[in-house]
Design an enzyme around this catalytic site. Structure first.
Site, mmCIF file in Angstrom:
data_model
loop_
_atom_site.group_PDB
_atom_site.id
_atom_site.type_symbol
_atom_site.label_atom_id
_atom_site.label_comp_id
_atom_site.label_asym_id
_atom_site.label_seq_id
_atom_site.Cartn_x
_atom_site.Cartn_y
_atom_site.Cartn_z
ATOM 1 N N ARG A 155 -5.282 1.912 -5.027
ATOM 2 C CA ARG A 155 -4.502 1.235 -3.981
ATOM 3 C C ARG A 155 -4.532 -0.272 -4.139
ATOM 4 O O ARG A 155 -5.512 -0.824 -4.637
ATOM 5 C CB ARG A 155 -5.008 1.623 -2.610
ATOM 6 C CG ARG A 155 -6.473 1.299 -2.441
ATOM 7 C CD ARG A 155 -7.150 2.168 -1.448
ATOM 8 N NE ARG A 155 -7.224 3.524 -1.941
ATOM 9 C CZ ARG A 155 -7.971 4.470 -1.448
ATOM 10 N NH1 ARG A 155 -8.728 4.237 -0.419
ATOM 11 N NH2 ARG A 155 -8.004 5.662 -1.947
ATOM 12 N N ASP A 210 -6.932 -1.544 0.829
ATOM 13 C CA ASP A 210 -7.447 -0.550 1.753
ATOM 14 C C ASP A 210 -8.264 -1.283 2.799
ATOM 15 O O ASP A 210 -9.194 -2.028 2.454
ATOM 16 C CB ASP A 210 -8.318 0.457 0.994
ATOM 17 C CG ASP A 210 -8.737 1.643 1.830
ATOM 18 O OD1 ASP A 210 -8.010 2.011 2.768
ATOM 19 O OD2 ASP A 210 -9.800 2.222 1.529
ATOM 20 N N ASP A 238 -10.395 -0.411 6.210
ATOM 21 C CA ASP A 238 -10.958 0.688 6.989
ATOM 22 C C ASP A 238 -11.760 0.164 8.165
ATOM 23 O O ASP A 238 -12.574 -0.755 8.002
ATOM 24 C CB ASP A 238 -11.902 1.534 6.125
ATOM 25 C CG ASP A 238 -11.190 2.359 5.087
ATOM 26 O OD1 ASP A 238 -10.060 2.811 5.345
ATOM 27 O OD2 ASP A 238 -11.769 2.556 4.004
ATOM 28 N N ARG A 277 0.838 -1.209 0.000
ATOM 29 C CA ARG A 277 0.000 0.000 0.000
ATOM 30 C C ARG A 277 0.865 1.248 0.000
ATOM 31 O O ARG A 277 1.786 1.376 0.793
ATOM 32 C CB ARG A 277 -0.927 0.001 1.217
ATOM 33 C CG ARG A 277 -1.678 1.304 1.490
ATOM 34 C CD ARG A 277 -2.817 1.496 0.516
ATOM 35 N NE ARG A 277 -3.409 2.819 0.630
ATOM 36 C CZ ARG A 277 -4.508 3.095 1.308
ATOM 37 N NH1 ARG A 277 -5.145 2.156 1.959
ATOM 38 N NH2 ARG A 277 -4.983 4.319 1.328
#
Length: 151
Positions: A91, A94, A96, A82
């Site tokens: 990317r 990811d 989150d 990343r």
């Protein structure tokens, strides 16, 4: 604590990367147990260019703090190469923190609930698979115009 993690990527072999990330969440995340993972979805980038994303949501049971969980997730992102050249850049991976129980947090490093999750079909559809009572019909209707396909 129950936490929901958004998973996505759109560089390289995004499908393989997301599958490796799911495996890492199941086997390598400290003080955490991956309980369930949604279906995989393909979605168009929002507020960015680049190839389509592969997305999913995972449900974790964790004793990590929200910040500790974020650090562990960022280590997994780094392991997949990343880079963060600019906001909303394409990317490889990811991860989150979408929700961390009922906690609300707003720090320079982490905001929970995720501030844009209700604007993203690629978050709400897989989250609704795992936690249907947590995603309203109105929220799903608000993102119905976004292109997303279950893989």
């Amino acid at each position: 604590m129950i936490a929901y993690i958004g998973i996505g990527g759109n560089l390289g072999d995004a499908l393989a990367t997301v599958e490796r990330a799911v495996q890492a969440l199941r086997t390598s995340l400290p003080a955490s147990q991956c309980r369930r993972v949604s279906s995989l979805y393909r979605s168009a980038p929002i507020d960015a260019g680049g190839p389509d994303y592969v997305n999913a949501v995972a449900e974790l049971c964790t004793t990590l703090s929200p910040e500790g969980l974020l650090q562990a997730l960022q280590a997994l992102e780094q392991a997949e190469g990343r880079e963060r050249p600019y906001r909303n850049a394409p990317r490889t991976l990811d991860l989150d923190v979408l929700l961390y129980g009922a906690q609300r947090l707003d720090s320079p490093a982490l905001t929970v609930p995720h501030p844009r999750m209700n604007e993203r079909a690629f978050v709400l559809l897989p989250l609704a698979e795992l936690w249907p009572q947590g995603v309203s019909a109105a929220a799903l209707a608000a993102v119905a115009d976004q292109r997303i396909d279950r893989l």
